[in-house]
Write a protein that holds these residues in place. Structure first.
Motif, mmCIF file in Angstrom:
data_model
loop_
_atom_site.group_PDB
_atom_site.id
_atom_site.type_symbol
_atom_site.label_atom_id
_atom_site.label_comp_id
_atom_site.label_asym_id
_atom_site.label_seq_id
_atom_site.Cartn_x
_atom_site.Cartn_y
_atom_site.Cartn_z
ATOM 1 N N ILE A 21 0.839 -1.195 0.000
ATOM 2 C CA ILE A 21 0.000 0.000 0.000
ATOM 3 C C ILE A 21 0.881 1.254 0.000
ATOM 4 O O ILE A 21 0.623 2.207 -0.750
ATOM 5 N N ASN A 22 1.914 1.244 0.820
ATOM 6 C CA ASN A 22 2.804 2.409 0.869
ATOM 7 C C ASN A 22 3.424 2.714 -0.491
ATOM 8 O O ASN A 22 3.482 3.868 -0.933
ATOM 9 N N GLY A 231 0.698 -4.743 -5.500
ATOM 10 C CA GLY A 231 0.880 -6.156 -5.208
ATOM 11 C C GLY A 231 -0.205 -6.658 -4.276
ATOM 12 O O GLY A 231 -0.935 -5.872 -3.661
ATOM 13 N N ILE A 232 -0.320 -7.959 -4.175
ATOM 14 C CA ILE A 232 -1.384 -8.587 -3.403
ATOM 15 C C ILE A 232 -0.814 -9.202 -2.125
ATOM 16 O O ILE A 232 0.073 -10.054 -2.172
ATOM 17 N N VAL A 237 -8.035 -9.464 2.805
ATOM 18 C CA VAL A 237 -9.230 -9.977 2.125
ATOM 19 C C VAL A 237 -9.571 -9.167 0.876
ATOM 20 O O VAL A 237 -10.255 -9.670 -0.021
ATOM 21 N N ILE A 238 -9.128 -7.918 0.799
ATOM 22 C CA ILE A 238 -9.378 -7.127 -0.414
ATOM 23 C C ILE A 238 -8.082 -6.888 -1.186
ATOM 24 O O ILE A 238 -7.991 -5.968 -2.000
ATOM 25 N N GLY A 239 -7.078 -7.729 -0.939
ATOM 26 C CA GLY A 239 -5.776 -7.527 -1.569
ATOM 27 C C GLY A 239 -5.816 -7.508 -3.089
ATOM 28 O O GLY A 239 -5.161 -6.680 -3.732
ATOM 29 N N ALA A 240 -6.574 -8.416 -3.683
ATOM 30 C CA ALA A 240 -6.646 -8.474 -5.145
ATOM 31 C C ALA A 240 -7.290 -7.219 -5.715
ATOM 32 O O ALA A 240 -6.844 -6.685 -6.746
ATOM 33 N N GLN A 241 -8.329 -6.722 -5.059
ATOM 34 C CA GLN A 241 -8.980 -5.517 -5.564
ATOM 35 C C GLN A 241 -8.111 -4.285 -5.350
ATOM 36 O O GLN A 241 -8.139 -3.356 -6.173
ATOM 37 N N ARG A 242 -7.336 -4.265 -4.286
ATOM 38 C CA ARG A 242 -6.387 -3.163 -4.112
ATOM 39 C C ARG A 242 -5.427 -3.081 -5.306
ATOM 40 O O ARG A 242 -5.168 -1.995 -5.842
ATOM 41 N N ALA A 243 -4.904 -4.231 -5.722
ATOM 42 C CA ALA A 243 -3.985 -4.260 -6.865
ATOM 43 C C ALA A 243 -4.694 -3.826 -8.145
ATOM 44 O O ALA A 243 -4.106 -3.143 -8.994
ATOM 45 N N ALA A 244 -5.958 -4.213 -8.291
ATOM 46 C CA ALA A 244 -6.726 -3.823 -9.468
ATOM 47 C C ALA A 244 -6.960 -2.313 -9.495
ATOM 48 O O ALA A 244 -6.877 -1.672 -10.560
ATOM 49 N N GLU A 245 -7.253 -1.725 -8.349
ATOM 50 C CA GLU A 245 -7.434 -0.272 -8.281
ATOM 51 C C GLU A 245 -6.139 0.446 -8.660
ATOM 52 O O GLU A 245 -6.153 1.435 -9.404
ATOM 53 N N PHE A 246 -5.022 -0.046 -8.147
ATOM 54 C CA PHE A 246 -3.739 0.576 -8.462
ATOM 55 C C PHE A 246 -3.453 0.530 -9.959
ATOM 56 O O PHE A 246 -3.014 1.526 -10.554
#
Length: 270
Positions: A21-22, A231-232, A237-246
């Motif tokens: 995230i950082n 990265g995931i 639990v929302i790691g994949a969507q975080r990567a998709a947003e990035f």
């Protein structure tokens, strides 16, 4: 005559939670693809991450956490469902709440070497009964209200454009109106509209569709939240969507979307 651009504050939540995230927040901020980030100061990646934020021209806020352990020195946290029940039944200890918020403010200032530009809550806890009272008490005692803003979760045009899904409706019911009235009474700055609520699934394509609707309907003084990561993290639990947003936020497609809807990303005007 040139058309006036809408000013959007795009805020990446959960800075400090992990290195992925950082990295995403710093890259997006440097590329002017976000204009704010909200920080979990009890999390392990906060101290090192805070140093990297100092040179970035974005709003840096405190993401108040009362639902996750995160670090060894967090002596108050409860699962979200239990926290909601306790707050509505007025079963929380105001002194404990204030002490936890104060400690998170201390951690912010210790590592960021500055005071927060704004305040909000992880899982929107800052709007709950008792918690919003504790937050206001801490802010009045510690800070000058001319120097910060508070994130309001009250949603207007931008979220209504997406049908005010059940999740957005639930967030609204959990205290957004009461928080806004409280901020008005004590004359604290806050955003006029809020967006970014969705199921946090569906990959980049779904996020892009939501962002298009939010930007199209956005008015002035809106804050849109997002949750990017480079990265995931398998424990998230929302790691994949975080990567998709990035992936979407750093793409040419997002730049084109901002231009199409005459939007400019800015720090929030207090």
């Amino acid at each position: 005559m040139a058309r006036k651009k809408k000013q959007i504050t795009l805020c990446a939540d959960d800075f400090g939670l992990n290195e992925n995230i950082n990295l995403a927040v710093c890259e997006l901020a440097a590329a002017h693809r976000i204009s704010a980030t909200s920080c979990l100061t009890q999390a392990g990646a906060w101290p090192s991450g805070a140093q990297r934020l100092r040179s970035l021209d974005i709003d840096i806020g405190l993401h108040i956490n009362l639902t996750e352990k995160l670090g060894p020195d967090n002596d108050f946290h409860r699962p979200l469902s239990r926290l909601i029940m306790n707050a509505w039944l007025r079963q929380l200890d105001p002194a404990v709440l204030a002490r936890s918020i104060e400690h998170q403010c201390d951690l912010f200032e210790q590592h960021a070497k500055r005071t927060p530009d704004f305040f909000d809550g992880h899982q929107h806890v800052h709007q709950f009964p008792q918690i919003r009272d504790a937050l206001m008490e801490v802010l009045i005692r510690r800070y000058d209200c001319d120097d910060f803003w508070v994130r309001s979760t009250a949603m207007r045009n931008a979220s209504l454009a997406r049908g005010l899904q059940w999740k957005a409706r639930l967030i609204a019911l959990l205290g957004s109106s009461a928080l806004r009235r409280r901020l008005q009474r004590i004359d604290f700055p806050y955003n006029e509209d809020f967006a970014g609520v969705y199921a946090l699934t569906g990959g980049s394509a779904r996020f892009e569709r939501h962002m298009q609707a939010w930007l199209a309907a956005a008015g002035e003084r809106i804050v849109i939240m997002c949750h990017p990561a480079d990265g995931i993290d398998p424990t998230d639990v929302i790691g994949a969507q975080r990567a998709a947003e990035f992936a979407f936020l750093k793409s040419d497609a997002f730049a084109d979307l901002l231009a199409t809807h005459y939007c400019r990303l800015v720090r929030y005007p207090t």
